[in-house]
Design a protein around this motif. Structure first.
Motif, short mmCIF file in Angstrom:
data_model
loop_
_atom_site.label_atom_id
_atom_site.label_comp_id
_atom_site.label_asym_id
_atom_site.label_seq_id
_atom_site.Cartn_x
_atom_site.Cartn_y
_atom_site.Cartn_z
N ALA A 68 1.41 -1.27 -0.16
CA ALA A 68 0.08 0.08 -0.14
C ALA A 68 1.19 1.37 0.24
O ALA A 68 0.37 2.11 -0.55
N LEU A 69 2.50 0.88 0.84
CA LEU A 69 2.74 2.14 0.46
C LEU A 69 3.27 2.51 -0.17
O LEU A 69 3.99 3.41 -1.00
N GLY A 113 2.03 6.04 -1.12
CA GLY A 113 2.87 6.86 -0.68
C GLY A 113 2.65 6.39 1.47
O GLY A 113 2.19 6.25 1.54
N PRO A 114 3.33 7.64 1.11
CA PRO A 114 3.78 7.47 2.93
C PRO A 114 2.03 7.90 4.01
O PRO A 114 1.04 8.10 3.39
N SER A 146 -6.38 3.40 2.56
CA SER A 146 -6.01 1.94 1.96
C SER A 146 -6.56 1.33 3.27
O SER A 146 -6.38 1.14 4.38
N PHE A 147 -7.29 0.41 2.84
CA PHE A 147 -8.10 -0.85 4.33
C PHE A 147 -8.06 -2.21 3.43
O PHE A 147 -7.70 -2.59 2.61
N VAL A 192 11.43 1.15 7.82
CA VAL A 192 10.97 1.47 8.48
C VAL A 192 9.85 2.09 8.75
O VAL A 192 8.67 2.49 9.63
N ASP A 193 9.00 2.92 7.14
CA ASP A 193 7.80 3.53 6.85
C ASP A 193 6.86 2.41 7.27
O ASP A 193 6.03 2.60 7.89
N VAL A 194 6.66 0.86 7.13
CA VAL A 194 6.30 -0.25 6.86
C VAL A 194 6.23 -0.55 9.03
O VAL A 194 4.51 -0.54 8.82
N LEU A 195 7.10 -0.03 9.12
CA LEU A 195 6.89 -0.82 10.72
C LEU A 195 6.31 0.43 11.41
O LEU A 195 5.84 0.21 12.81
#
Length: 341
Positions: A178-179, A183-184, A218-219, A319-322
């Motif tokens: 999704a990211l 995007g963020p 996003s779901f 890092v963004d995912v976490l």
């Protein structure tokens, strides 16, 4: 690039080794595993492949890179050992126990001049590659909503404890996809299905809502407890919609004994009954499956090591995912929306 595989459980055996074999510029030269069962499986499948009891023995034998596929709680020390040896690293997901720990490991690799990439290989799933092509074509226009669901009938594969659970398992992939597509994240909320296992309490299913800074929402949902096996995607946009059901075709092929190196041209296409449907003011049409191939991850990693170019999934992406996964857990426990800076 001579690469060693650390761990030969389901991850190393099915999700890493076959794609290392099929990648360009990569050779698998050794495996770290102490399990007699895993050693027997390895020798049956790969006669003559060297095995090692510890990562230090593999590093001493001489490799350019390692792929670390052991359980999450062991990953930090193994990554640090490889960094200290000056060896490049592919680290499986979930990459670290928290976003802060992930950033720490990334900084350590940068300081040592080591290339470190996280194994979010499901960007190369056939359904995601096809969706990317649909979005790039521009017919849908601005996206409003993205729905992504992935259910498996695998209650026995759930790990308990603070580093286990489905959020950090399938959730790592769904959030990364999704990211990567939209995007963020700026806000996260979640509902989680808690389950008590012999080893402790964990999450066996979830629904996560991610609000992206670019506008779409996003779901994301998954389960391993509901005796359901299904994969589906849906995009709602200003210009219409795109819906598809997938079969996780690459994993199914691997478990059936097929290998990407044996059929590189025909590998990784979803069968016709799983092709997506794009609907706009011009009507509805079927979108044939693009090719998905997780081997492209290792080819890109080898090229990055050889040329100094970007790795396929930088630590900053992990890092963004976490951060999203940490926020989702907080949201589920505290029943609130969590904002991200």
């Amino acid at each position: 690039m001579r690469i060693g595989l650390v761990g030969y459980g389901a991850g190393g055996r099915w999700f890493h080794a076959p794609y290392i074999d099929a990648a360009e510029g990569v050779e698998l030269v050794g495996v770290v595993t102490r399990s007699p069962q895993r050693i027997a499986e390895l020798h049956a499948e790969r006669p003559g492949m060297p095995t090692y009891g510890r990562i230090t023995e593999l590093l001493a034998a001489g490799v350019d890179a390692v792929a670390i596929t052991t359980p999450p709680q062991t990953r930090r020390e193994l990554v640090l050992e490889a960094i200290a040896a000056g060896v490049h690293i592919v680290a499986d997901k979930p990459f670290a126990t928290s976003a802060e720990s992930a950033a720490e490991l990334g900084a350590a690799a940068d300081a040592a001049g080591v290339r470190l990439s996280v194994f979010h290989q499901r960007r190369a799933d056939a359904d995601i590659v096809t969706l990317t092509q649909v979005l790039d074509a521009g017919e849908l226009g601005p996206v409003w909503r993205f729905h992504s669901s992935f259910d498996l009938d695998e209650p026995g594969s759930l790990d308990a404890g603070p580093h286990g659970g489905l959020l950090r398992d399938l959730g790592s992939h769904l959030v990364d996809q999704a990211l990567w597509l939209f995007g963020p994240a700026v806000r996260v909320s979640a509902e989680v299905d808690w389950v008590d296992l012999p080893a402790g309490r964990t999450d066996g299913g979830f629904v996560v809502t991610v609000e992206h800074a670019t506008g779409p929402v996003s779901f994301l949902s998954a389960s391993k407890l509901n005796r359901l096996v299904q994969r589906s995607l849906a995009v709602y946009a200003e210009g219409g919609s795109y819906v598809a059901t997938g079969s996780d075709v690459q994993t199914g092929a691997i478990k059936a004994g097929r290998r990407p190196k044996d059929d590189p041209g025909g590998w990784g296409y979803e069968p016709e009954q799983h092709w997506g449907r794009l609907t706009t003011a011009m009507g509805t049409r079927v979108v044939p499956s693009a090719q998905g191939n997780h081997a492209t991850y290792y080819s890109a990693f080898a090229a990055a090591v050889a040329t100094g170019g970007p790795v396929p999934v930088p630590v900053s992406d992990a890092v963004d995912v976490l951060r999203v996964l940490d926020a989702a857990r907080t949201s589920a426990l505290e029943h609130r929306v969590v904002g991200l800076d």
